[in-house]
Design an enzyme around this catalytic site. Structure first.
Site, PDB file in Angstrom:
ATOM      1  N   HIS A  71       0.811  -1.213  -0.236  1.00 17.23           N
ATOM      2  CA  HIS A  71      -0.057  -0.258  -0.387  1.00 17.23           C
ATOM      3  C   HIS A  71       0.800   1.325   0.233  1.00 17.23           C
ATOM      4  O   HIS A  71       1.814   1.857   0.480  1.00 17.23           O
ATOM      5  CB  HIS A  71      -1.149   0.073   1.373  1.00 17.23           C
ATOM      6  CG  HIS A  71      -0.124  -0.021   2.779  1.00 17.23           C
ATOM      7  ND1 HIS A  71      -0.449   1.591   3.236  1.00 17.23           N
ATOM      8  CD2 HIS A  71       0.333  -1.200   3.465  1.00 17.23           C
ATOM      9  CE1 HIS A  71       0.469   1.435   4.246  1.00 17.23           C
ATOM     10  NE2 HIS A  71       0.347  -0.724   4.405  1.00 17.23           N
ATOM     11  N   ASP A 184       5.926   1.953   6.778  1.00 19.77           N
ATOM     12  CA  ASP A 184       4.879   0.878   6.110  1.00 19.77           C
ATOM     13  C   ASP A 184       4.347   1.895   5.128  1.00 19.77           C
ATOM     14  O   ASP A 184       3.005   2.486   5.916  1.00 19.77           O
ATOM     15  CB  ASP A 184       3.553   0.832   7.433  1.00 19.77           C
ATOM     16  CG  ASP A 184       3.118   0.061   7.810  1.00 19.77           C
ATOM     17  OD1 ASP A 184       2.229   0.294   9.065  1.00 19.77           O
ATOM     18  OD2 ASP A 184       2.490  -0.497   6.822  1.00 19.77           O
ATOM     19  N   GLU A 218      -4.988   1.459   2.765  1.00 21.44           N
ATOM     20  CA  GLU A 218      -4.889  -0.086   4.078  1.00 21.44           C
ATOM     21  C   GLU A 218      -5.085   0.390   5.360  1.00 21.44           C
ATOM     22  O   GLU A 218      -5.469  -0.176   6.257  1.00 21.44           O
ATOM     23  CB  GLU A 218      -3.733  -0.636   3.448  1.00 21.44           C
ATOM     24  CG  GLU A 218      -3.750  -1.511   3.794  1.00 21.44           C
ATOM     25  CD  GLU A 218      -2.819  -1.472   5.659  1.00 21.44           C
ATOM     26  OE1 GLU A 218      -2.328  -0.736   5.978  1.00 21.44           O
ATOM     27  OE2 GLU A 218      -2.932  -3.231   6.133  1.00 21.44           O
ATOM     28  N   GLU A 219      -4.327   1.643   5.404  1.00 22.76           N
ATOM     29  CA  GLU A 219      -4.144   2.310   6.805  1.00 22.76           C
ATOM     30  C   GLU A 219      -5.679   2.149   7.785  1.00 22.76           C
ATOM     31  O   GLU A 219      -5.497   2.023   9.123  1.00 22.76           O
ATOM     32  CB  GLU A 219      -3.771   3.423   7.149  1.00 22.76           C
ATOM     33  CG  GLU A 219      -2.096   2.856   6.449  1.00 22.76           C
ATOM     34  CD  GLU A 219      -0.860   2.026   7.605  1.00 22.76           C
ATOM     35  OE1 GLU A 219      -1.641   1.635   8.927  1.00 22.76           O
ATOM     36  OE2 GLU A 219      -0.233   1.260   7.606  1.00 22.76           O
ATOM     37  N   HIS A 329       3.698   2.715  13.120  1.00 22.63           N
ATOM     38  CA  HIS A 329       2.692   3.523  13.202  1.00 22.63           C
ATOM     39  C   HIS A 329       3.426   4.939  13.869  1.00 22.63           C
ATOM     40  O   HIS A 329       2.612   5.778  14.737  1.00 22.63           O
ATOM     41  CB  HIS A 329       1.295   3.047  13.334  1.00 22.63           C
ATOM     42  CG  HIS A 329       0.624   2.280  12.651  1.00 22.63           C
ATOM     43  ND1 HIS A 329      -0.592   1.757  12.831  1.00 22.63           N
ATOM     44  CD2 HIS A 329       1.234   1.618  11.299  1.00 22.63           C
ATOM     45  CE1 HIS A 329      -1.158   0.931  11.359  1.00 22.63           C
ATOM     46  NE2 HIS A 329       0.266   0.388  10.977  1.00 22.63           N
TER      47      HIS A 329
END
Lengths: 364, 354
Positions: A71, A184, A218-219, A329
């Site tokens: 992503h 990420d 996605e998150e 995150h």
């Protein structure tokens, strides 16, 4: 730096919180210029690039499809209110622990595509009551300070609905570590770009088409990749991700999840997917045969786009390979360079030799 | 861009780029030498680490003005080393742990190395954990080295600071680490740079003090003893007003000028004289009250030797003791104007000589 880490450095720097992935997509399109046989963007903003099979035995109509997915979006914030004094209130995009927000530098994508510097405020410790000193602030009480004199100055630079991310540059440290925002999942994107190039450059015959899906949203879980999987109709999918690990001092071994330096972590089961054991075993054998470090993710936690892909249409054989990532995150994700390179090697090896796996598997 | 603001920002950036955690001001003074050289008649670092910079006016028996701005900043120190090259740290000065997890740090060991303060991963959290603040003793710093290597590179006692630099926000608003109290130090340095010797009414000593952040130690005292001033100006940041003020209606808005404190600790006579100077020279100022204490070096300066008249000035600052403190450049330039006004005031000098 290697080809991979340079690409990672460039991609992590791009502004791309959930819902605002355009700048990341533009950079990826640039990186893939002339590489893919077809590139298209869907209505949600996801980018799909195809590198087709070639040689004798390739038939476009019946070619099987391998989908490799990562992503483009990173966790971030959206401005929800501007007060009379010019301070900005926000809601998080994606799962950010409120304990990594106070005091952070951020960037807001404001008017006329200009970036505005801000800081997430943190009340001076001297002014805090006893209760405040013991608790983290709720996100609804947090605000971003951009140094505006008043509402009018703030509104001349940003608007309600504008996106923001952490302002956190890439750097390498220690012996093998990399720190940045957005590892990420820009790492997954970087691996896909290099794998696409490797496939395009290889003349060896292959009977399958490889679809690279650079997903959006996605998150937040309402992921665009569900739609990409629907559109591609893959026979098999490999999701490239980051997984939260706790391989730090004081954590018992069985809670570490995976160990940095021991290769990409292959998932067997997480909170939203039970992965295909045959594919997982194939990837492990492939890694061992080629001297590529790989490990199993050893804790039932987390989830990723595999959740949407494996149940798409009538089902897809799916694997997830993730970089063991510390402090996920947050503004400072940390990965190990060796794991990144190992993931790239395994992905390329798998993609280039996909025929050896799929020829023995019934999918439709 | 305003050239005066540019110069101010340059001085401030030089100070902010230098690590000066309490206990390290002597080393900081060495790195800052190029900033001081050629601008002062004497540059001395005293036994506790105060940097004492003197510029004389040239007159015989001139009254002495001491301007204090503390050079030390809050930070951490390595208190232990764990497997995997993770460091344990202790706080130096008042640090809010809420800003620490996943923050970037610099470890000032045999070489300066980067690190990241670890944060708790989601799978290890119990419900309600996100509400609680982590304790300093439970924090770990990830250095990316092995335990053996880091023991040599950064042994117990090594200072650890936040890795953030000066960053502009809108207009003349600035954000960064250590603005408490480097923004006031920069104002004083600018004022001294801009004021020719002939205009000085005092022999001026700027003390960039050690140990203010560890206030129970009060490092400025030996400097005040050495200088033995006739008048002292303590410069330190005040609390800036923000949306989370709550019931507190006495915090100061950024942009409304330098701050002047009324207190029982300061000299009311000289504080009022300073306000008259600001009115006369149209320097923007705002008033605040800190009745029974100051929370600044002013407390220490006022009881130096046989007693010293002290005026407490500053600028409002938001996010105190974080790595993203926020100040107004306009307020900082007003403070520079205020300091320059005192240094060149014949009236003040006469009053101080009595």
């Amino acid at each position: 730096m290697s080809e991979l880490t340079e690409l990672l450095r460039d991609l992590t720097a791009v502004f791309g919180p959930t819902g605002c992935e355009d700048l990341v997509r533009a950079e990826i399109e640039k990186q893939l210029a002339g590489v893919c046989d077809d590139m298209r963007t869907d209505p949600l903003g996801s980018l799909t690039c195809v590198v087709r099979g070639r040689g004798d035995g390739y038939d476009r109509q019946s070619a099987r499809r391998l989908m490799i997915s990562a992503h483009m979006d990173e966790v971030g914030m959206m401005i929800s209110r501007i007060d009379d004094r010019g301070f900005l209130y926000f809601q998080p995009l994606g799962g950010i622990d409120r304990r990594v927000l106070s005091g952070r530098p951020v960037r807001i994508y404001g008017h006329d595509t200009a970036f505005v510097n801000g800081v997430i405020a943190s009340k001076s410790i001297h002014l805090q009551s006893k209760e405040e000193r013991e608790k983290s602030f709720a996100v609804k009480d947090m605000y971003i300070d951009i140094g505006a004199r008043d509402r009018s100055e703030a509104e001349s630079m940003v608007s309600v609905g504008d996106f923001a991310t952490f302002d956190s540059p890439y750097y390498e440290f220690g012996e093998n570590k990399i720190k940045s925002k957005a590892i990420d999942d820009r790492l997954g994107c970087a691996i896909m770009i290099l794998t696409a190039r490797a496939l395009a450059a290889s003349d060896a015959p292959r009977s399958y088409d490889t679809y690279f899906s650079f997903g959006v949203r996605e998150e937040i879980g309402i992921s665009g990749t569900a739609c990409t999987a629907f559109s591609i109709e893959p026979d098999c999918a490999l999701v490239l991700e980051s997984t939260a690990v706790a391989d730090i001092a004081g954590v018992p071994d069985n809670s570490k999840v995976a160990i940095q330096g021991e290769g990409g972590a292959l998932s067997l089961i997480d909170r939203s997917t039970v992965y295909d054991r045959g594919l997982a075993d194939h990837l492990i054998s492939l890694a061992h045969a080629n001297g590529i470090p790989v490990q199993l993710k050893r804790f039932l936690s987390g989830g990723n786009d595999a959740a949407h892909i494996h149940k798409s249409r009538s089902g897809v054989i799916t694997a997830a390979l993730s970089a063991p990532t510390r402090y996920i995150h947050s503004a400072s994700c940390v990965v190990d360079r060796r794991d990144c390179e190992a993931m790239l090697e395994l992905t390329k090896t798998f993609a280039l030799g996909f025929d050896s796996f799929i020829s023995g598997v019934e999918t439709r | 861009m305003d050239p005066r603001f540019e110069r101010y920002t340059e001085i401030l950036k030089t100070l902010c780029d230098t690590m000066s955690i309490s206990g390290n001001t002597r080393a900081a003074a060495e790195s800052l030498r190029p900033l001081f050289e050629g601008r002062f008649d004497s540059i001395v670092t005293d036994p506790v680490g105060n940097v004492i910079l003197t510029k004389k006016c040239g007159a015989e028996n001139a009254p002495r003005l001491l301007i204090d701005a503390h050079l030390d900043e809050v930070g951490m120190m390595v208190s232990g080393i764990c497997d995997g090259g993770f460091l344990r740290v202790a706080a130096i000065g008042g640090i809010d742990t809420r800003i620490l997890q996943a923050a970037d740090v610099l470890v000032y060991g045999k070489e300066v190395i980067r690190g990241v303060i670890a944060s708790t991963p989601p799978h290890l959290q119990d419900p309600g954990d996100a509400d609680k603040l982590v304790k300093m003793k439970d924090l770990l710093i990830d250095t990316g080295y092995s335990k053996e290597e880091i023991e040599t590179l950064a042994p117990v006692g090594t200072p650890v600071g936040f890795a953030s630099g000066l960053r502009p926000l809108a207009g003349k608003i600035l954000s960064g680490r250590g603005l408490d109290d480097k923004c006031c130090a920069a104002s004083a340095l600018l004022a001294l740079e801009e004021t020719p010797r002939e205009s000085l009414a005092f022999d001026v000593t700027l003390v960039l003090a050690a140990f203010e952040e560890t206030a129970y130690i009060g490092g400025a005292a030996p400097a005040a003893y050495s200088v033995s001033p006739d008048l002292a100006l303590a410069l330190d940041v005040d609390f800036g007003s923000a949306p989370d003020d709550g019931d507190n209606k006495e915090l100061l808005p950024l942009g409304d000028g330098l701050s002047v404190t009324f207190s029982s600790v300061t000299s009311r006579r000289f504080t009022k004289a300073f306000i008259r100077l600001c009115e006369e020279k149209k320097i923007k100022y705002q008033l605040c009250v800190s009745a029974g204490s100051l929370g600044t070096d002013g407390e220490v300066l006022s009881v130096s030797r046989g007693g010293t008249s002290c005026v407490n000035l500053g600028v409002p600052l938001r996010n105190m003791h974080t790595y993203t403190e926020v100040i107004s450049g306009d307020d900082a330039l007003a403070l520079a104007d205020g300091v320059a006004a005192v240094m060149t005031s014949r009236l003040m000098a006469e009053e101080a000589s009595k």
